[in-house]
Motif scaffolding. Structure first.
Motif, mmCIF file in Angstrom:
data_model
loop_
_atom_site.group_PDB
_atom_site.id
_atom_site.type_symbol
_atom_site.label_atom_id
_atom_site.label_comp_id
_atom_site.label_asym_id
_atom_site.label_seq_id
_atom_site.Cartn_x
_atom_site.Cartn_y
_atom_site.Cartn_z
ATOM 1 N N GLY A 85 75.332 11.352 -53.899
ATOM 2 C CA GLY A 85 74.102 11.789 -53.244
ATOM 3 C C GLY A 85 74.375 12.506 -51.937
ATOM 4 N N SER A 86 73.302 12.943 -51.332
ATOM 5 C CA SER A 86 73.368 13.718 -50.105
ATOM 6 C C SER A 86 72.799 12.931 -48.947
ATOM 7 C CB SER A 86 72.583 15.019 -50.282
ATOM 8 O OG SER A 86 72.506 15.730 -49.071
ATOM 9 N N ARG A 87 73.222 13.273 -47.735
ATOM 10 C CA ARG A 87 72.673 12.657 -46.533
ATOM 11 C C ARG A 87 71.588 13.538 -45.930
ATOM 12 N NH1 ARG A 87 76.249 9.928 -42.488
ATOM 13 N NH2 ARG A 87 75.236 11.552 -41.321
ATOM 14 N N LEU A 88 71.098 14.481 -46.698
ATOM 15 C CA LEU A 88 70.078 15.396 -46.213
ATOM 16 C C LEU A 88 68.831 14.619 -45.795
ATOM 17 C CD1 LEU A 88 69.322 18.369 -45.822
ATOM 18 C CD2 LEU A 88 68.500 18.381 -48.163
ATOM 19 N N PHE A 89 68.314 14.923 -44.650
ATOM 20 C CA PHE A 89 67.111 14.319 -44.068
ATOM 21 C C PHE A 89 67.316 12.876 -43.619
ATOM 22 C CE2 PHE A 89 65.350 17.143 -47.528
ATOM 23 C CZ PHE A 89 65.273 18.248 -46.711
ATOM 24 N N SER A 90 68.547 12.409 -43.498
ATOM 25 C CA SER A 90 68.763 11.024 -43.089
ATOM 26 C C SER A 90 68.285 10.785 -41.663
ATOM 27 C CB SER A 90 70.238 10.648 -43.231
ATOM 28 O OG SER A 90 71.039 11.477 -42.398
ATOM 29 N N ALA A 91 68.467 11.754 -40.771
ATOM 30 C CA ALA A 91 67.994 11.578 -39.392
ATOM 31 C C ALA A 91 66.469 11.535 -39.350
ATOM 32 C CB ALA A 91 68.527 12.696 -38.502
ATOM 33 N N SER A 92 65.823 12.408 -40.119
ATOM 34 C CA SER A 92 64.354 12.401 -40.153
ATOM 35 C C SER A 92 63.827 11.079 -40.690
ATOM 36 C CB SER A 92 63.830 13.550 -41.021
ATOM 37 O OG SER A 92 64.091 14.782 -40.426
ATOM 38 N N LEU A 93 64.413 10.603 -41.766
ATOM 39 C CA LEU A 93 63.960 9.334 -42.348
ATOM 40 C C LEU A 93 64.204 8.171 -41.396
ATOM 41 C CD1 LEU A 93 65.168 9.856 -46.025
ATOM 42 C CD2 LEU A 93 62.825 9.958 -45.154
ATOM 43 N N SER A 94 65.316 8.213 -40.673
ATOM 44 C CA SER A 94 65.611 7.161 -39.702
ATOM 45 C C SER A 94 64.586 7.162 -38.572
ATOM 46 C CB SER A 94 67.014 7.368 -39.139
ATOM 47 O OG SER A 94 67.262 6.478 -38.087
ATOM 48 N N GLU A 95 64.249 8.342 -38.072
ATOM 49 C CA GLU A 95 63.250 8.436 -37.004
ATOM 50 C C GLU A 95 61.873 7.992 -37.488
ATOM 51 O OE1 GLU A 95 63.571 9.022 -33.723
ATOM 52 O OE2 GLU A 95 65.720 8.945 -34.150
ATOM 53 N N LEU A 96 61.514 8.349 -38.705
ATOM 54 C CA LEU A 96 60.222 7.902 -39.243
ATOM 55 C C LEU A 96 60.184 6.384 -39.401
ATOM 56 C CD1 LEU A 96 59.507 10.702 -41.863
ATOM 57 C CD2 LEU A 96 58.251 10.256 -39.737
ATOM 58 N N ALA A 97 61.308 5.798 -39.796
ATOM 59 C CA ALA A 97 61.362 4.337 -39.914
ATOM 60 C C ALA A 97 61.205 3.684 -38.540
ATOM 61 C CB ALA A 97 62.675 3.912 -40.567
ATOM 62 N N LYS A 98 61.832 4.260 -37.519
ATOM 63 C CA LYS A 98 61.672 3.729 -36.159
ATOM 64 C C LYS A 98 60.223 3.853 -35.703
ATOM 65 C CE LYS A 98 66.335 4.846 -34.612
ATOM 66 N NZ LYS A 98 67.116 5.734 -33.717
#
Length: 131
Positions: free
Chosen positions: A110-123
């Protein structure tokens, strides 16, 4: 002198609070969308660079392998040219199959694409739930 009722005085405060909340949510959403767009652009640039480097590497490695193959076959031309050709063919096929396996494994990871965005949304969700 007319006094305003408590409900009327509370309404502008409530509306102002709702407007501030809406403005904050829009600001957070805008920040997240900007982060998302930045990640998409970074991924596009990275993939383009990888593709160009991969094409160049493939071309020069193929040229080198072809030249080496011809050199080895010519070196053994009078004695074992068929054996050498067969051995080199098996080596190339084994290398190709190992790369196919590596690509399939990488694709499955898989890809790590959008991992930072998803992390920020979770926060953001955690902060909203804790208030």
């Amino acid at each position: 002198m007319a006094q305003s009722s408590p409900g009327a005085a509370g309404s502008p405060g409530l509306l102002a609070s709702l407007r501030r909340l809406a403005a904050t949510l829009v600001g957070v959403l805008q920040t997240r969308l900007e982060l998302f767009a930045t990640e998409v652009e970074e991924e596009r640039v990275r993939l383009t660079r990888m593709l160009l480097l991969g094409i160049a590497a493939t071309f020069f490695l193929a040229l080198g392998i072809l030249t080496l193959t011809l050199f080895v076959i010519i070196l053994f031309w009078d004695t074992h040219r068929l054996l050498v050709t067969g051995i080199l063919t098996v080596i190339y096929l084994a290398a190709g199959l190992s790369f196919v396996y590596a690509v399939r494994r990488e694709a499955a990871a898989g890809s790590r694409l959008f991992s930072a965005s998803l992390s920020e949304l979770a926060k953001d969700r955690e902060r909203l739930n804790s208030q």
